[in-house]
Write an enzyme that holds these catalytic residues in place. Structure first.
Site, PDB file in Angstrom:
ATOM      1  N   LYS A 162     -27.543   1.280  14.124  1.00  0.00           N
ATOM      2  CA  LYS A 162     -27.993  -0.046  13.667  1.00  0.00           C
ATOM      3  C   LYS A 162     -28.795   0.039  12.377  1.00  0.00           C
ATOM      4  CE  LYS A 162     -28.061  -2.757  17.909  1.00  0.00           C
ATOM      5  NZ  LYS A 162     -28.862  -3.076  19.101  1.00  0.00           N
ATOM      6  N   LEU A 218     -28.116   1.781   9.849  1.00  0.00           N
ATOM      7  CA  LEU A 218     -27.260   1.946   8.666  1.00  0.00           C
ATOM      8  C   LEU A 218     -26.830   0.582   8.140  1.00  0.00           C
ATOM      9  CD1 LEU A 218     -24.980   4.842   9.939  1.00  0.00           C
ATOM     10  CD2 LEU A 218     -27.024   4.985   8.524  1.00  0.00           C
ATOM     11  N   LYS A 220     -19.364  -2.218  19.405  1.00  0.00           N
ATOM     12  CA  LYS A 220     -18.245  -1.264  19.484  1.00  0.00           C
ATOM     13  C   LYS A 220     -18.766   0.167  19.488  1.00  0.00           C
ATOM     14  CE  LYS A 220     -15.239  -4.687  18.468  1.00  0.00           C
ATOM     15  NZ  LYS A 220     -16.256  -5.754  18.438  1.00  0.00           N
ATOM     16  N   THR A 275       4.161  -3.640   7.212  1.00  0.00           N
ATOM     17  CA  THR A 275       3.276  -3.692   6.040  1.00  0.00           C
ATOM     18  C   THR A 275       3.235  -2.362   5.285  1.00  0.00           C
ATOM     19  OG1 THR A 275       1.373  -3.303   7.494  1.00  0.00           O
ATOM     20  CG2 THR A 275       1.754  -5.577   6.781  1.00  0.00           C
ATOM     21  N   ARG A 330       0.762  11.125  -1.803  1.00  0.00           N
ATOM     22  CA  ARG A 330      -0.228  11.231  -2.877  1.00  0.00           C
ATOM     23  C   ARG A 330       0.396  11.929  -4.098  1.00  0.00           C
ATOM     24  NH1 ARG A 330      -4.783   8.503  -2.524  1.00  0.00           N
ATOM     25  NH2 ARG A 330      -5.883  10.126  -3.679  1.00  0.00           N
ATOM     26  N   ARG A 354     -11.483  10.446 -12.692  1.00  0.00           N
ATOM     27  CA  ARG A 354     -12.714  10.969 -12.096  1.00  0.00           C
ATOM     28  C   ARG A 354     -12.581  12.423 -11.677  1.00  0.00           C
ATOM     29  NH1 ARG A 354     -12.337   6.386  -8.826  1.00  0.00           N
ATOM     30  NH2 ARG A 354     -12.390   7.660  -6.960  1.00  0.00           N
ATOM     31  N   GLY A 394      -3.362   7.953  -5.765  1.00  0.00           N
ATOM     32  CA  GLY A 394      -2.436   7.115  -5.007  1.00  0.00           C
ATOM     33  C   GLY A 394      -1.362   6.494  -5.890  1.00  0.00           C
ATOM     34  N   ASP A 436       1.005   0.971 -12.697  1.00  0.00           N
ATOM     35  CA  ASP A 436       0.538  -0.289 -13.279  1.00  0.00           C
ATOM     36  C   ASP A 436       0.139  -0.012 -14.715  1.00  0.00           C
ATOM     37  OD1 ASP A 436       0.828  -1.445 -10.834  1.00  0.00           O
ATOM     38  OD2 ASP A 436      -1.307  -1.553 -10.362  1.00  0.00           O
TER      39      ASP A 436
END
Length: 372
Positions: A85, A87, A97, A126, A174, A208, A214, A294
């Site tokens: 809690k 965090l 949960k 998906t 990847r 980076r 991806g 892209d």
DNA sequence: AATAGCCAGCG
DNA sequence: CGCTGGC
């Protein structure tokens, strides 16, 4: 000699050596702490995906992601619910949960989700790029239950989705850093041949220094293309050589590149092509897989804010934007502005490199490899 | 209330 | 044109 020409010359000189923003060498050792809460984090992530794909609850998904992120960064194993809690990103529902997980080692909500046929099918559908939760539900309602079904009912798909289906397996792989470097070199050579004044930067995790990516995210700019804000500030008028953003003259700077790259077989498919953004598929050599790429065209004066933003990580961006805000700046994808006392943003500050952003903000440059 | 804006597709 | 979905 008009102002534009002068400006361009100064900028070109300044930028020329930087024209290709070489990405750093790969990280030698990624300072990676042990992740004692990884299992719990993954459970939360899976519940989040279920909320998104089955219950169409993208914000719940975000909440679960934040919580999972907090947990996986936390260096000590969570043993008591109070520890969790404390965090950030863990509120009432998620801590319930976690409580259950700590007591029983599992979360019933996830167990139900996993055996739910509908959620399995939606998850499968998906996987196709261009098929989101909403389309997946629609397909299911038309009796589509698997990728196999989809292959025989392509009339139900848009062009983008057909391409997504064609390459599902490739797109889930990847891209190794070595291949990214090969793509970078290839793009640099081909694009410079079209027009040496293009500046290009391969952004995202590759920039980076990560070992794999991806997809390919390429930013490009050209001194002949500036933002409306910049044009107004310097009282520039659009000419045949100067294109001003949002003036409805067609911008070919992106299309020229896309046409060339398609012609030589690097780009194999187009998902979407506008004046400033291309989304498609590429392959750098016969022995390589098809990759999502892209390409974005940015105004010359906004290039480095764009590069900074697209380099991420997204968490890092949020952190920096927060720091900016604390120092009374506003930083976004396009520009960095100082806030007036009344809170309205002032003029865009001159940003001709990433270093400029840090300098304006009065903080030390953060190396690419450290932008978590 | 939640990242933002571009592009495709649809009515 | 405006809206939705996806990224």
């Amino acid at each position: 000699m008009n102002l534009l020409k002068l400006n361009q010359e100064i900028l070109i000189k300044k930028f020329h050596i930087l024209t290709l923003q070489m990405a750093p060498r790969a990280r030698k050792v990624r300072p990676r702490a042990a992740k004692p809460n990884e299992e719990l984090a993954n459970i939360l992530l899976e519940i989040g995906e279920y909320e998104k794909n089955v219950n169409l609850q993208p914000f719940k998904y975000q909440a679960y992601r934040r919580a999972a992120q907090s947990l996986s960064e936390h260096p000590e194993k969570i043993k008591r619910i109070e520890d969790a809690k404390a965090l950030k990103g863990i509120g009432k529902r998620i801590s319930e949960k976690i409580s259950e997980y700590l007591k029983t080692g599992k979360v019933s909500k996830l167990m139900e989700a996993r055996k739910n046929d509908k959620s399995k099918i939606l998850k499968e559908l998906t996987r196709v790029a261009g098929v989101g939760p909403s389309h997946a539900q629609k397909l299911l309602s038309e009796g589509i239950k698997s990728l196999e079904d989809l292959k025989s009912h392509q009339n139900l798909l848009t062009h983008q989705q057909i391409i997504g289906l064609k390459y599902v397996d490739d797109f889930e792989q990847r891209i190794p850093r070595s291949e990214m470097a090969e793509i970078e070199k290839f793009l640099f050579e081909k694009i410079k041949k079209i027009d040496k004044d293009y500046t290009i930067t391969l952004c995202g995790s590759y920039r980076r220094g990560l070992e794999s990516s991806g997809d390919v995210d390429l930013l490009i700019t050209h001194p002949n293309y500036v933002s409306l804000r910049y044009a107004e500030e310097y009282r520039l008028k659009a000419t045949k050589n100067l294109i001003i953003e949002t003036k409805k003259s067609p911008i070919d700077l992106l299309k020229n590149i896309v046409n060339k790259l398609s012609e030589i077989g690097f780009i194999s498919d187009t998902l979407a092509l506008g004046e400033t953004k291309f989304m498609g598929v590429c392959k750098v050599a016969h022995d390589k897989l098809h990759r999502r790429i892209d390409i974005r065209l940015l105004p010359y004066d906004e290039y480095y804010c764009g590069v900074f933003y697209m380099t991420g990580s997204d968490v890092f961006n949020r952190d920096i934007r927060k720091i900016a805000k604390e120092k009374n700046f506003i930083l976004n994808e396009y520009c960095l502005r100082k806030l007036n006392p009344d809170g309205t943003p002032g003029k865009a500050l001159k940003v001709e490199s990433e270093e400029d952003i840090f300098r304006h903000l009065g903080i030390d440059f953060i190396p690419l490899e450290e932008r978590y």
